[in-house]
Structures are given as structure tokens and as C-alpha cells.
Design an enzyme around this catalytic site. Structure first.
Site, PDB file in Angstrom:
ATOM      1  N   ASP A   1       4.164  -5.058  -7.386  1.00 17.82           N
ATOM      2  CA  ASP A   1       3.521  -3.788  -7.024  1.00 17.82           C
ATOM      3  C   ASP A   1       4.064  -2.639  -7.865  1.00 17.82           C
ATOM      4  OD1 ASP A   1       5.763  -4.614  -5.254  1.00 17.82           O
ATOM      5  OD2 ASP A   1       5.684  -2.525  -4.630  1.00 17.82           O
ATOM      6  N   ASN A   2       5.130  -2.881  -8.604  1.00 19.35           N
ATOM      7  CA  ASN A   2       5.663  -1.853  -9.497  1.00 19.35           C
ATOM      8  C   ASN A   2       5.407  -2.199 -10.960  1.00 19.35           C
ATOM      9  OD1 ASN A   2       6.580  -0.398  -7.303  1.00 19.35           O
ATOM     10  ND2 ASN A   2       8.615  -1.307  -7.343  1.00 19.35           N
TER      11      ASN A   2
ATOM     12  N   ASP B   1       9.144   5.869   7.588  1.00 21.13           N
ATOM     13  CA  ASP B   1       8.757   7.171   8.162  1.00 21.13           C
ATOM     14  C   ASP B   1       7.727   7.912   7.311  1.00 21.13           C
ATOM     15  OD1 ASP B   1      10.258   7.990   5.992  1.00 21.13           O
ATOM     16  OD2 ASP B   1      11.916   8.805   7.177  1.00 21.13           O
TER      17      ASP B   1
ATOM     18  N   GLY C   1       0.824  -1.218   0.000  1.00 18.16           N
ATOM     19  CA  GLY C   1       0.000   0.000   0.000  1.00 18.16           C
ATOM     20  C   GLY C   1       0.847   1.251   0.000  1.00 18.16           C
TER      21      GLY C   1
ATOM     22  N   ARG D   1       3.183  13.317  -8.715  1.00 20.83           N
ATOM     23  CA  ARG D   1       3.301  12.354  -9.815  1.00 20.83           C
ATOM     24  C   ARG D   1       1.976  12.241 -10.555  1.00 20.83           C
ATOM     25  NH1 ARG D   1       5.782   6.545  -8.485  1.00 20.83           N
ATOM     26  NH2 ARG D   1       3.834   5.966  -7.512  1.00 20.83           N
TER      27      ARG D   1
ATOM     28  N   GLY E   1       2.642   3.663   1.451  1.00 20.79           N
ATOM     29  CA  GLY E   1       3.254   3.909   2.752  1.00 20.79           C
ATOM     30  C   GLY E   1       3.805   5.310   2.888  1.00 20.79           C
TER      31      GLY E   1
ATOM     32  N   ASP F   1       7.570   3.992 -10.583  1.00 25.92           N
ATOM     33  CA  ASP F   1       8.466   3.861  -9.434  1.00 25.92           C
ATOM     34  C   ASP F   1       9.936   3.806  -9.817  1.00 25.92           C
ATOM     35  OD1 ASP F   1       6.934   4.323  -7.342  1.00 25.92           O
ATOM     36  OD2 ASP F   1       6.824   2.283  -6.588  1.00 25.92           O
TER      37      ASP F   1
ATOM     38  N   ARG G   1      -2.020  -1.528 -10.079  1.00 22.48           N
ATOM     39  CA  ARG G   1      -0.830  -2.367 -10.236  1.00 22.48           C
ATOM     40  C   ARG G   1      -1.252  -3.833 -10.216  1.00 22.48           C
ATOM     41  NH1 ARG G   1       2.798   0.985  -6.948  1.00 22.48           N
ATOM     42  NH2 ARG G   1       1.640   2.864  -6.459  1.00 22.48           N
TER      43      ARG G   1
END
Ligand code: AMP
Ligand code: MG
Length: 501
Positions: free
Chosen positions: A263-264, A133, A98, A184, A100, A273, A191
Site C-alpha cells: 500500500d506504500n 483515531d 484505505g 500532501r 484511515g 508515506d 498504489r
């Protein structure tokens, strides 16, 4: 985790947002807010892209506009969400990835009537942050901006970059680094990993597939759901075709994605990505730049094989839609997947033929293979070699001899010239046609590195000059000659890129 209260600010500098994805597939989204940006500074804005999205450049450059681009303010008519997805990372399945450190602000319709996603990357923690983070820093975000815009200029389907804003937040990386947010633009953020998540956790695969079809393959919308012309099998084949074309595009320019996890891998067929990506200098199918790709899974020459593997994971999620009988569904999906190799080869051979001045009708696979073998043996620079071949046709045989020594390339050049003669086009015109498909300027690793170092220290000029070179990649400009030169050997041998920073 409750949505944070910040930012309190709402801005109208950008408007026109819609949210078809969040409305159609609500369980795959979490409404969320970006972190505040203590002291936002606009580092780069893509004015042409802004205009093509119907956004006012002046408004984006205003304090309110920059606040939106940094995440400090939310557009009045947007409902930012973090999206859920899973993914196979280096072959192993991670059930929940997801967004992040990203938020989908919403969708805009561009001046051609195409729906696009606008996403902020580096905008703060979300429920999907896991141990991270949620932030990003200037170097990697400027890197994505530069490389994605270079790819677009090379005619390769890709997400685009609207802006990078330094947030004024210090972010812990190698010491404290300046935080940044990338805006972006993507055809969508669907995906293979979105389907993997939906298939394992929800009953939404069919609505998700229908949404993807409507958005990216509308010509399939009218196909029946079942039977020989099954819509979902056709959908799989359509994604397969776009990805085969995309992979061929990457290979023809020497692009190494670096982290081809599922996922990419997009459903739209766009490159997404730009983490540890790099362009090869010397032609080497085993080239790996990513610091975390120890096994070489995502090496340059492995990319088509890996993509096919990712598409097999995609097919698995669609099986229940392909047909009620599992064995028949598997057989049909497998038969479709098998066509990947021929689709890819067809695109790659057509592209290689054009790179050496042959038309598809007069292609010569053996000639192409032999050139690749010579280039590999002599570690010829991928980009300059094809320009050198065109120079050779114009009577300047010095550049090609510096790519591959004359005694080795000589016989091949003779075969090549006789192949060209069969087409009967004047050499000058062939050389011009080759120059139109062989770039002079690509984001070479040593140049990107130098530009990003300067930018991190506050000097954006090298970045801007490099951006100028790589966004008009075919057009020779004498003042930019040094951008066309290969990296010094010592640099190429040791260059590494770092993921997810
Ligand atoms: P990527 O390698 O960029 O495709 O990211 C893989 C996953 O890691 C995605 O779920 C990202 O959202 C997540 N991720 C990467 N960097 C961070 C970060 N600094 N904080 C939180 N999540 C991150
Ligand atoms: Mg990713």
C-alpha cells in the site's frame, strides 16, 4: 458509518478542484468530511509549491486558507473522499486498509498542465480508520514535510508537502501531543494496494488500469488491449522501470523507507508515506531504523528485493488483463518481472559511476564493488565519503582518510585515479561533476530529531534552518557546516523511528 456533519464551513480560498478519480472509480471512494480543527495555526507553508499549483500564497495564509489546510473547512468546489485499498503489510495480506486518517480533497492541474492530487493527512476518522483515531501529530507530519522536500531537492520522485497546520486538538500518543494536518501533493495516490483491493473486491481492475495509464503512462493509451503489444503488460513494465529507477535513487542517497508495504508502493513511481524512514549515516546494508521491523524485512540493502516482491503482487492483479490463458499470462508477467534486476543494476551502476566521477561508458563495476566493501568494513559515512573523494582529487587527502584509513583505501585510490585517467578529464572538472551528484546535506537522523523536538515545544527555527540546508543539498554554505557532519556514534547506534504516529 454515516459521514459526519462537520465541518459546516465552506471556503473559496482554494478552488479549481476536479475529481477524475472519484468519477471514474466511484466504488473505490467514500465521500467524507474532515474533523474540525479547534484552533488552527499554520506551522509551515511551501510557497514555491503553492505557486507551481497556481494557488495564491496570500489566500492560503488567510484564515479561510488555513481552515482548508487544517480540514476545518472544505473548498467550495471539492468533494473530499476517503479511498479504499488493501495491502501486504510485512508480507501478510490485510484485505481492507484505505485512508484511515486522510482525505483526498480532489485534483488540481499545476502550471505545467500536470494533474496532481491534494490530500489532507491527519484529518480525522473515516470508515477505514479500523482501531486508529484518524489523527496525526506535529512531529511525524513535520518529519514527512522535511524528508519529502529533501527527497525532491535530491531529484528523487516523491510526493510533496504543501503545508503543516497544528489543529489545536490534543491527540493521545506518548501522553497528549499537538494534533496536526499535512497537506500532501502527489502525482496520484494509486498504489499497488489499490489494485489488490480492486482485484479481490470489484470488477474494476481494467478501468483502474486504464485510468492509471491515462494519468501516468499516456504513451501506452493507444496500445492494443490484447496480443503481443498488450497494453497491460506494457503498463506493468512501465511501472517496473519507474520503480527500478526509484529504488536505485533511494540506494544512491542512503534512504531507508522503513515500511515498504504494497500500500506504500505507488503506480506513479513516487516515494510515498514517510513514516519510519531514515537516512543511513555509516554504510551498512543491514541498517534498520523502524521500531516495528524486527526481522529486518525492510533493511536498507533489502529494499530492491522487497520492491520486486511488491511488484509481483501487482502483476498478480493484472493477470486477467494480460491474456485469456492463465499460464501464458503468468509466463509473460514473470518474464517481465525478471527484468527488474537488470533494470535496477543498470540505474544503480550508472548512478554509482557518476558518484565517483566515472561516466557510464567508462564504468568499472569491480572498482565500485570494492569501494562498497571498504565502506562497509570501515563503517564509512555514506554521504561524506563521496564528497571526500572529490576533495582528494583537489589535493586534500585528509577527509577520505578519516572515512577509511589510508592504509586500507590507498590501493583503491590508485586504481580509481588510473580509471579516471582513461577518461582524460582534468581532476578539477571531475571533482565538480561529482559534487553535482553527491549531496552535502541530507536530513540526518540526529538533526531531524532535534528539529522536531524543538518544533513540538513550539520553536520552529531549527526546523526551518534544517529545511533550508536539505532543500539546497549540493550547495556548500559555511554557516550550515554542522548539518553536513555525521551523527555522533552513540546516536547512530541507538536511533529508532516509529510508524504510523
Ligand atoms: P501507513 O503505515 O501510514 O502506511 O498506514 C497504514 C494504514 O493505517 C493506512 O490504512 C492508514 O490510513 C492507517 N492509519 C495509520 N495511522 C492511523 C491513525 N492514527 N488512525 C487511523 N488509521 C491510521
Ligand atoms: Mg500508507
Amino acid at each position: 458509518m454515516a459521514a459526519p456533519d462537520s465541518p459546516a464551513r465552506i471556503s473559496t480560498a482554494i478552488s479549481g478542484f476536479t475529481r477524475t478519480f472519484a468519477d471514474a472509480l466511484t466504488p473505490l471512494t467514500v465521500p467524507w468530511r474532515s474533523a474540525d480543527a479547534p484552533d488552527p495555526t499554520l506551522l509551515v507553508l511551501n510557497e514555491q509549491l503553492a505557486e507551481s499549483l497556481g494557488l495564491e500564497v496570500e489566500a492560503l495564509r488567510s484564515d479561510d486558507g488555513i481552515a482548508i489546510l487544517s480540514g476545518a473547512a472544505a473548498p467550495a468546489d471539492a468533494t473530499p473522499v476517503a479511498t479504499a485499498y488493501s495491502g501486504h503489510q510485512f508480507g501478510g495480506y490485510t484485505p481492507l486498509l484505505g485512508d484511515g486518517r486522510a482525505l483526498l480533497l480532489g485534483e488540481l492541474v499545476d502550471t505545467h498542465g500536470t494533474r496532481i492530487d491534494l490530500q489532507l493527512k491527519g484529518s480525522g476518522p473515516t470508515p477505514f480508520s479500523r482501531g486508529g483515531d484518524g489523527f496525526a501529530v506535529t512531529g511525524p507530519m513535520l518529519r514527512e514535510y522535511l524528508v519529502s522536500e529533501a527527497m525532491n531537492a535530491l531529484g528523487i520522485p516523491t510526493t510533496r508537502s504543501l503545508s503543516v497546520v497544528a489543529t489545536g486538538r490534543g491527540v493521545q500518543r506518548n501522553g497528549i501531543e499537538p494534533g496536526a494536518v499535512l497537506a500532501r501533493v502527489a502525482a496520484s495516490h494509486l498504489r499497488v494496494g489499490t489494485f489488490e483491493y480492486a482485484a479481490r473486491n470489484t470488477d474494476l481492475v481494467q478501468p483502474l488500469a486504464d485510468y492509471a495509464i491515462t494519468r501516468h503512462y499516456p504513451e501506452l493509451s493507444e496500445m492494443p488491449e490484447t496480443g503481443g503489444g498488450n497494453r497491460y503488460l506494457k503498463f506493468f513494465e512501465a511501472v517496473l522501470e519507474r520503480q527500478a529507477q526509484l529504488l536505485s535513487d533511494w540506494m544512491l542517497v542512503g534512504f531507508v523507507h522503513g515500511v515498504m508495504n504494497t500500500d506504500n508502493t505507488t503506480i506513479s513511481g513516487e516515494t510515498i508515506d514517510y513514516g519510519p524512514c531514515a537516512f543511513i549515516d555509516a554504510f551498512d546494508p543491514s541498517a534498520v531504523f523502524s521500531s516495528i521491523d524486527h526481522g529486518g524485512r525492510y533493511a536498507f540493502g533489502n529494499q530492491p528485493v522487497v520492491l520486486k516482491w511488491n511488484l509481483a503482487r501487482f502483476a498478480e492483479t493484472l493477470l486477467p488483463l494480460v491474456g485469456p490463458n492463465p499460464d501464458e499470462a503468468i509466463a509473460a508477467a514473470t518474464a517481465a518481472l525478471t527484468t527488474f534486476d537488470t533494470r535496477y543494476d543498470r540505474h544503480f551502476m550508472a548512478g554509482m559511476s557518476a558518484k565517483i566521477g566515472l561516466s557510464e561508458a567508462f564504468t568499472d563495476p569491480e572498482l565500485i564493488d570494492d569501494l562498497l566493501t571498504l565502506m562497509k568494513e570501515h563503517r564509512a559515512d555514506w554521504t561524506t565519503t563521496f564528497r571526500a573523494l572529490a576533495d582528494d582529487l583537489r589535493g586534500d587527502d585528509v577527509p577520505i582518510a578519516s572515512a577509511v584509513p589510508r592504509e586500507h583505501i590507498g590501493p583503491w585510490l590508485e586504481r580509481w585515479r588510473s580509471s579516471l585517467q582513461r577518461i582524460g578529464r582534468p581532476p578539477q572538472r571531475t571533482a565538480e561533476a561529482m559534487d553535482r551528484v553527491n549531496p552535502l546535506y541530507i536530513p540526518r537522523n540526529h538533526q531531524v530529531d532535534a528539529a522536531l523536538r524543538a518544533a513540538t515545544d513550539g520553536d520552529m527555527e531549527p526546523f526551518e534552518r534544517l529545511l533550508e540546508a536539505v532543500t539546497r543539498p549540493y550547495e556548500r554554505r559555511t554557516e550550515l557546516a554542522h548539518y553536513a557532519a555525521p551523527a555522533p556514534q552513540a546516536f547512530s547506534d541507538s536511533f529508532q523511528t516509529f510508524c504510523g504516529t
